[in-house]
Motif scaffolding. Sequence first.
Motif, short mmCIF file in Angstrom:
data_model
loop_
_atom_site.label_atom_id
_atom_site.label_comp_id
_atom_site.label_asym_id
_atom_site.label_seq_id
_atom_site.Cartn_x
_atom_site.Cartn_y
_atom_site.Cartn_z
N ASN A 69 -16.17 -0.93 -2.84
CA ASN A 69 -15.83 -0.35 -1.54
C ASN A 69 -14.65 0.62 -1.64
O ASN A 69 -14.04 0.96 -0.62
CB ASN A 69 -15.53 -1.46 -0.53
CG ASN A 69 -16.78 -2.21 -0.15
OD1 ASN A 69 -17.80 -1.60 0.18
ND2 ASN A 69 -16.74 -3.52 -0.21
N LYS A 70 -14.33 1.01 -2.88
CA LYS A 70 -13.28 2.00 -3.17
C LYS A 70 -11.89 1.58 -2.68
O LYS A 70 -11.05 2.42 -2.36
CB LYS A 70 -13.67 3.37 -2.62
CG LYS A 70 -15.02 3.84 -3.18
CD LYS A 70 -15.21 5.30 -3.04
CE LYS A 70 -16.56 5.80 -3.51
NZ LYS A 70 -17.20 5.18 -4.61
N LYS A 71 -11.65 0.29 -2.66
CA LYS A 71 -10.33 -0.24 -2.31
C LYS A 71 -9.59 -0.52 -3.62
O LYS A 71 -9.47 -1.67 -4.05
CB LYS A 71 -10.47 -1.50 -1.45
CG LYS A 71 -11.13 -1.21 -0.11
CD LYS A 71 -11.27 -2.44 0.73
CE LYS A 71 -11.90 -2.07 2.06
NZ LYS A 71 -12.08 -3.25 2.91
N VAL A 72 -9.10 0.54 -4.23
CA VAL A 72 -8.53 0.49 -5.57
C VAL A 72 -7.29 -0.40 -5.64
O VAL A 72 -7.17 -1.22 -6.55
CB VAL A 72 -8.23 1.93 -6.09
CG1 VAL A 72 -7.54 1.88 -7.44
CG2 VAL A 72 -9.50 2.75 -6.15
N LYS A 73 -6.38 -0.24 -4.70
CA LYS A 73 -5.14 -1.03 -4.74
C LYS A 73 -5.45 -2.52 -4.59
O LYS A 73 -4.86 -3.35 -5.29
CB LYS A 73 -4.17 -0.56 -3.65
CG LYS A 73 -2.78 -1.08 -3.83
CD LYS A 73 -2.18 -0.53 -5.13
CE LYS A 73 -0.81 -1.10 -5.36
NZ LYS A 73 -0.33 -0.84 -6.71
N LEU A 74 -6.36 -2.88 -3.70
CA LEU A 74 -6.77 -4.28 -3.55
C LEU A 74 -7.38 -4.78 -4.85
O LEU A 74 -7.05 -5.88 -5.32
CB LEU A 74 -7.76 -4.43 -2.39
CG LEU A 74 -8.35 -5.83 -2.19
CD1 LEU A 74 -7.24 -6.83 -1.87
CD2 LEU A 74 -9.41 -5.80 -1.09
N HIS A 75 -8.24 -3.97 -5.45
CA HIS A 75 -8.87 -4.32 -6.73
C HIS A 75 -7.79 -4.59 -7.78
O HIS A 75 -7.84 -5.60 -8.47
CB HIS A 75 -9.79 -3.19 -7.19
CG HIS A 75 -10.34 -3.37 -8.56
ND1 HIS A 75 -11.37 -4.23 -8.85
CD2 HIS A 75 -9.98 -2.80 -9.75
CE1 HIS A 75 -11.64 -4.18 -10.14
NE2 HIS A 75 -10.80 -3.32 -10.71
N GLU A 76 -6.82 -3.70 -7.89
CA GLU A 76 -5.73 -3.86 -8.87
C GLU A 76 -4.98 -5.17 -8.64
O GLU A 76 -4.72 -5.92 -9.59
CB GLU A 76 -4.73 -2.70 -8.77
CG GLU A 76 -5.24 -1.38 -9.27
CD GLU A 76 -4.24 -0.25 -9.02
OE1 GLU A 76 -3.05 -0.53 -8.72
OE2 GLU A 76 -4.66 0.92 -9.10
N ASN A 77 -4.60 -5.42 -7.41
CA ASN A 77 -3.81 -6.62 -7.10
C ASN A 77 -4.61 -7.89 -7.35
O ASN A 77 -4.06 -8.87 -7.89
CB ASN A 77 -3.31 -6.57 -5.66
CG ASN A 77 -2.26 -5.50 -5.45
OD1 ASN A 77 -1.56 -5.11 -6.37
ND2 ASN A 77 -2.15 -5.00 -4.23
N VAL A 78 -5.86 -7.90 -6.98
CA VAL A 78 -6.70 -9.08 -7.18
C VAL A 78 -6.92 -9.31 -8.67
O VAL A 78 -6.88 -10.46 -9.15
CB VAL A 78 -8.03 -8.96 -6.41
CG1 VAL A 78 -8.98 -10.09 -6.75
CG2 VAL A 78 -7.77 -8.92 -4.91
N MET A 79 -7.11 -8.25 -9.43
CA MET A 79 -7.31 -8.41 -10.89
C MET A 79 -6.04 -8.93 -11.57
O MET A 79 -6.12 -9.78 -12.46
CB MET A 79 -7.75 -7.08 -11.53
CG MET A 79 -9.17 -6.69 -11.16
SD MET A 79 -10.40 -8.00 -11.43
CE MET A 79 -10.20 -8.35 -13.16
N LYS A 80 -4.88 -8.46 -11.14
CA LYS A 80 -3.63 -8.99 -11.70
C LYS A 80 -3.49 -10.47 -11.37
O LYS A 80 -3.04 -11.26 -12.21
CB LYS A 80 -2.43 -8.21 -11.16
CG LYS A 80 -2.31 -6.81 -11.74
CD LYS A 80 -1.18 -6.04 -11.09
CE LYS A 80 -1.15 -4.60 -11.58
NZ LYS A 80 -0.15 -3.80 -10.85
N THR A 81 -3.90 -10.85 -10.18
CA THR A 81 -3.86 -12.27 -9.80
C THR A 81 -4.84 -13.08 -10.64
O THR A 81 -4.52 -14.20 -11.08
CB THR A 81 -4.16 -12.43 -8.29
OG1 THR A 81 -3.24 -11.62 -7.55
CG2 THR A 81 -4.04 -13.88 -7.85
N ALA A 82 -6.02 -12.53 -10.90
CA ALA A 82 -7.02 -13.22 -11.74
C ALA A 82 -6.48 -13.43 -13.16
O ALA A 82 -6.65 -14.50 -13.74
CB ALA A 82 -8.33 -12.44 -11.77
N ILE A 83 -5.82 -12.42 -13.69
CA ILE A 83 -5.21 -12.56 -15.02
C ILE A 83 -4.13 -13.64 -14.99
O ILE A 83 -4.06 -14.49 -15.87
CB ILE A 83 -4.65 -11.21 -15.52
CG1 ILE A 83 -5.81 -10.24 -15.84
CG2 ILE A 83 -3.76 -11.40 -16.75
CD1 ILE A 83 -5.38 -8.81 -16.09
#
Length: 177
Positions: A69-83
């Motif tokens: 859905n092109k929500k790049v910042k949300l994607h970045e933050n969620v991926m950092k949380t997953a890591i």
Amino acid sequence: MNNSQEILDEKKYNKLIVVLSVLIPVAVAVLFGVKIPNVEPLSFLPPIYATINGFTAVLLVVAFVAIKNKKVKLHENVMKTAIGCSVAFLVMYVAYHMTSDSTKFGGEGAIKYIYYFVLITHILLSIIIIPFVLITYVRAITNNIEKHKKIAKITFPLWLYVAISGVIVYIMISPYY
């Protein structure tokens, strides 16, 4: 940023990726065999780290939907949380095994073979996924988005399988704790 700069930025991380990709599984294997004497077993940890695995799976799906859905910042933050969740899982997993004896699976028949299949694939892929996650992350932070997308298509399903299979392994072995 031009392509040659992206390559240089990525190369800075390559040695660290190789070191971590080897060091983490070796350290886990070594620490798995270490028992801390006279310490209360951390028997409360398995349901916690299984929950973290489940949470990681949900985060991976949320991050996938976010980027679609092109929500790049949300994607970045969620991926950092997953890591971060994966790191927390690993710390708790090692701590549990350093203070507690391994639990033997008590199922018989076909379920035993299913359990060991899921367990073995989970373990093998949890080792294999380390460099994939690190390379995918580095390609994102160095803004090498096309290469990031390419490897993320491999990393995502493998990491999702590791997260989900970790929960399945816990559910299957939990009656024997």
